[in-house]
Scaffold this motif. Structure first.
Motif, PDB file in Angstrom:
ATOM      1  N   UNK A 170       0.851  -1.188   0.000  1.00 12.17           N
ATOM      2  CA  UNK A 170       0.000   0.000   0.000  1.00 12.17           C
ATOM      3  C   UNK A 170       0.887   1.238   0.000  1.00 12.17           C
ATOM      4  N   UNK A 171       0.691   2.091  -1.001  1.00 10.81           N
ATOM      5  CA  UNK A 171       1.532   3.273  -1.178  1.00 10.81           C
ATOM      6  C   UNK A 171       0.775   4.572  -0.964  1.00 10.81           C
ATOM      7  N   UNK A 172      -0.526   4.585  -1.186  1.00  8.19           N
ATOM      8  CA  UNK A 172      -1.320   5.803  -1.072  1.00  8.19           C
ATOM      9  C   UNK A 172      -1.767   6.049   0.361  1.00  8.19           C
ATOM     10  N   UNK A 173      -1.938   7.321   0.713  1.00  6.89           N
ATOM     11  CA  UNK A 173      -2.275   7.678   2.090  1.00  6.89           C
ATOM     12  C   UNK A 173      -3.653   7.166   2.494  1.00  6.89           C
ATOM     13  N   UNK A 174      -4.664   7.397   1.671  1.00  9.58           N
ATOM     14  CA  UNK A 174      -6.022   6.991   2.029  1.00  9.58           C
ATOM     15  C   UNK A 174      -6.117   5.477   2.192  1.00  9.58           C
ATOM     16  N   UNK A 175      -5.498   4.735   1.267  1.00  4.44           N
ATOM     17  CA  UNK A 175      -5.530   3.277   1.353  1.00  4.44           C
ATOM     18  C   UNK A 175      -4.767   2.794   2.590  1.00  4.44           C
ATOM     19  N   UNK A 176      -3.658   3.440   2.907  1.00  7.20           N
ATOM     20  CA  UNK A 176      -2.877   3.063   4.089  1.00  7.20           C
ATOM     21  C   UNK A 176      -3.688   3.257   5.359  1.00  7.20           C
ATOM     22  N   UNK A 177      -4.381   4.356   5.432  1.00  2.00           N
ATOM     23  CA  UNK A 177      -5.194   4.614   6.623  1.00  2.00           C
ATOM     24  C   UNK A 177      -6.339   3.605   6.724  1.00  2.00           C
ATOM     25  N   UNK A 178      -6.906   3.201   5.594  1.00  2.00           N
ATOM     26  CA  UNK A 178      -7.945   2.171   5.603  1.00  2.00           C
ATOM     27  C   UNK A 178      -7.428   0.892   6.253  1.00  2.00           C
ATOM     28  N   UNK A 179      -6.227   0.493   5.876  1.00  5.15           N
ATOM     29  CA  UNK A 179      -5.656  -0.745   6.403  1.00  5.15           C
ATOM     30  C   UNK A 179      -5.384  -0.615   7.900  1.00  5.15           C
ATOM     31  N   UNK A 180      -4.749   0.479   8.297  1.00  2.69           N
ATOM     32  CA  UNK A 180      -4.347   0.635   9.692  1.00  2.69           C
ATOM     33  C   UNK A 180      -5.538   0.808  10.629  1.00  2.69           C
ATOM     34  N   UNK A 181      -6.650   1.311  10.097  1.00  2.00           N
ATOM     35  CA  UNK A 181      -7.841   1.500  10.929  1.00  2.00           C
ATOM     36  C   UNK A 181      -8.810   0.337  10.859  1.00  2.00           C
ATOM     37  N   UNK A 182      -8.554  -0.609  10.000  1.00  5.12           N
ATOM     38  CA  UNK A 182      -9.488  -1.708   9.817  1.00  5.12           C
ATOM     39  C   UNK A 182      -9.496  -2.633  11.034  1.00  5.12           C
ATOM     40  N   UNK A 235      -9.370  -2.464  -0.191  1.00  5.10           N
ATOM     41  CA  UNK A 235      -8.303  -1.490   0.046  1.00  5.10           C
ATOM     42  C   UNK A 235      -8.013  -0.738  -1.239  1.00  5.10           C
ATOM     43  N   UNK A 236      -8.293   0.549  -1.254  1.00  9.32           N
ATOM     44  CA  UNK A 236      -8.001   1.345  -2.438  1.00  9.32           C
ATOM     45  C   UNK A 236      -8.651   0.815  -3.689  1.00  9.32           C
ATOM     46  N   UNK A 237      -9.854   0.255  -3.560  1.00  7.96           N
ATOM     47  CA  UNK A 237     -10.560  -0.288  -4.710  1.00  7.96           C
ATOM     48  C   UNK A 237     -10.142  -1.690  -5.092  1.00  7.96           C
ATOM     49  N   UNK A 285       3.487   7.903  13.066  1.00  6.86           N
ATOM     50  CA  UNK A 285       3.226   7.228  14.337  1.00  6.86           C
ATOM     51  C   UNK A 285       2.184   6.125  14.182  1.00  6.86           C
ATOM     52  N   UNK A 286       1.923   5.702  12.945  1.00  4.64           N
ATOM     53  CA  UNK A 286       0.896   4.712  12.700  1.00  4.64           C
ATOM     54  C   UNK A 286      -0.479   5.345  12.711  1.00  4.64           C
ATOM     55  N   UNK A 287      -1.503   4.511  12.813  1.00  8.32           N
ATOM     56  CA  UNK A 287      -2.886   4.984  12.865  1.00  8.32           C
ATOM     57  C   UNK A 287      -3.749   3.841  13.375  1.00  8.32           C
TER      58      UNK A 287
END
Length: 394
Positions: free
Chosen positions: A32-44, A285-287, A334-336
């Motif tokens: 995962x390289x994009x910010x929105x997709x990264x946040x989706x993963x870390x918050x899932x 994740x990111x579509x 710091x992660x999410x």
């Protein structure tokens, strides 16, 4: 995020930024390289921790509670809720700020006396003293810094029984565990049993944790709060030394602006560049649809430079950016989500307390060229040989 972008990054992790938010590697790992997709993963809630040696931790007997870093689900959330009080802004201001100032002044005095010092030593001492207060490791025998340096060496081996080198590292780390237990953790536990204290060890004892479980938590917090803060302080100082305009702005600023400036440096130079998760259910994740049980690696350094979120010139330092990053200008450094670092505010403040005092010294400069090494499993860096020098009589 193209190759031709101008960059002021000090840490080159080797790979050019990807142009797509999600991709799949040859080994089957989702990246995962994009910010929105990264946040989706870390918050899932449909992912759990992966990497960070979790495979070894999972082999521990079921009766031993895992350190909070390796927990997920309701138990993890409850532990985070119970320990959140150690990291509130009020707690930091009332309990740790004065300590930070005292330790920073002591480090400045070291530079004044000797005329030079390695910043990695100054910053590690600062990080150790703050985190040991949060943890409750305040009854250690002399030599804690030396023991931690041995436990978190610059070059890690791969412990195991399949080679002489692996066996050496396995024995070495077990010896280091024992040293820290005997010299630091056990004396702290005994002191807490004689007199209750409101710190992490006090909380763990009240929660019924064994000595071994407390040792595991202490080392987890040491890695998260001491080692990473040392590197962040070194990276921030490197940027300030190399950019006179940025340094002038930092010196002239009030604390809130200085903290924001340091977070912008951390956005650009996240100490941990890779975070791994494993899915426990199908995840979008990111579509892209990711199946159950698959490994996802979040490339924090790339996500933090996503122009869709941070705007133009994402690889340059632009303190005061209008960001889509939420309340933290450091992005995902710091992660999410459930595993976001609870000590983020502590780390940024102690970096500022030390650096603002160091850069108040007239004529402070660097000598030599800093050396960067990497820990590939977390995309992390270590900065060494950054020596600060003070002219005679400074």
């Amino acid at each position: 995020m193209g190759d031709a972008q101008e960059s002021v990054r000090k840490v080159n992790r080797g790979a050019a930024p990807s142009g797509c938010p999600v991709s799949r590697g040859a080994d089957g790992t989702w990246r995962v390289h994009g910010y929105a997709a990264a946040r989706e993963v870390l918050r899932s809630t449909d992912t759990v921790q992966a990497g960070l040696g979790i495979e070894t931790v999972e082999k521990l007997p079921a009766r031993i509670r895992r350190p909070v870093l390796y927990q997920d689900g309701p138990g993890h959330r409850e532990q985070r809720r119970q320990t959140a009080r150690f990291f509130t802004p009020r707690r930091v201001d009332e309990h740790y700020r004065e300590l930070m100032a005292r330790v920073a002044d002591e480090q400045v005095a070291v530079v004044r006396r000797a005329g030079r010092a390695r910043l990695s030593d100054l910053s590690f001492t600062m990080a150790i003293e703050v985190v040991r207060e949060i943890i409750g490791l305040t009854h250690s025998r002399p030599g804690l810094k030396r023991r931690l340096d041995a436990f978190f060496p610059e070059e890690f081996g791969r412990p195991g029984l399949t080679s002489a080198h692996g066996l050496y590292w396995l024995v070495r780390q077990n010896v280091n565990w024992l040293r820290i237990h005997l010299a630091d953790v056990r004396p702290a536990i005994r002191a807490h049993r004689r007199r209750e204290r409101d710190d992490l060890i006090g909380h763990l004892l009240a929660d019924g944790c064994s000595d071994a479980e407390i040792l595991g938590e202490c080392l987890t917090y040491a890695a998260a709060g001491m080692v990473t803060t040392r590197e962040f302080i070194c990276a921030a100082a490197w940027h300030l030394f190399d950019d006179p305009a940025l340094l002038e702005r930092y010196r002239a600023a009030e604390e809130p602006e200085r903290l924001a400036l340091l977070q912008e440096i951390l956005r650009l130079e996240p100490v941990v560049g890779r975070l791994s998760r494993r899915t426990t259910a199908p995840l979008e994740v990111g579509g892209v649809r990711v199946g159950t049980g698959e490994l996802i690696t979040v490339h924090v350094d790339e996500a933090n430079a996503d122009p869709e979120v941070v705007g133009g010139d994402p690889l340059l330092l632009r303190p005061g950016r209008v960001l889509g990053l939420g309340p933290w200008a450091a992005g995902l450094a710091f992660g999410d989500g459930a595993h976001r670092c609870p000590g983020a505010g502590v780390a940024v403040l102690e970096a500022d307390v030390l650096l603002s005092r160091l850069f108040a010294l007239d004529g402070l400069r660097t000598a030599g060229v800093p050396r960067v090494s990497f820990k590939d499993d977390i995309g992390g860096y270590e900065i060494r040989d950054l020596t600060v020098v003070l002219p005679t009589g400074g």
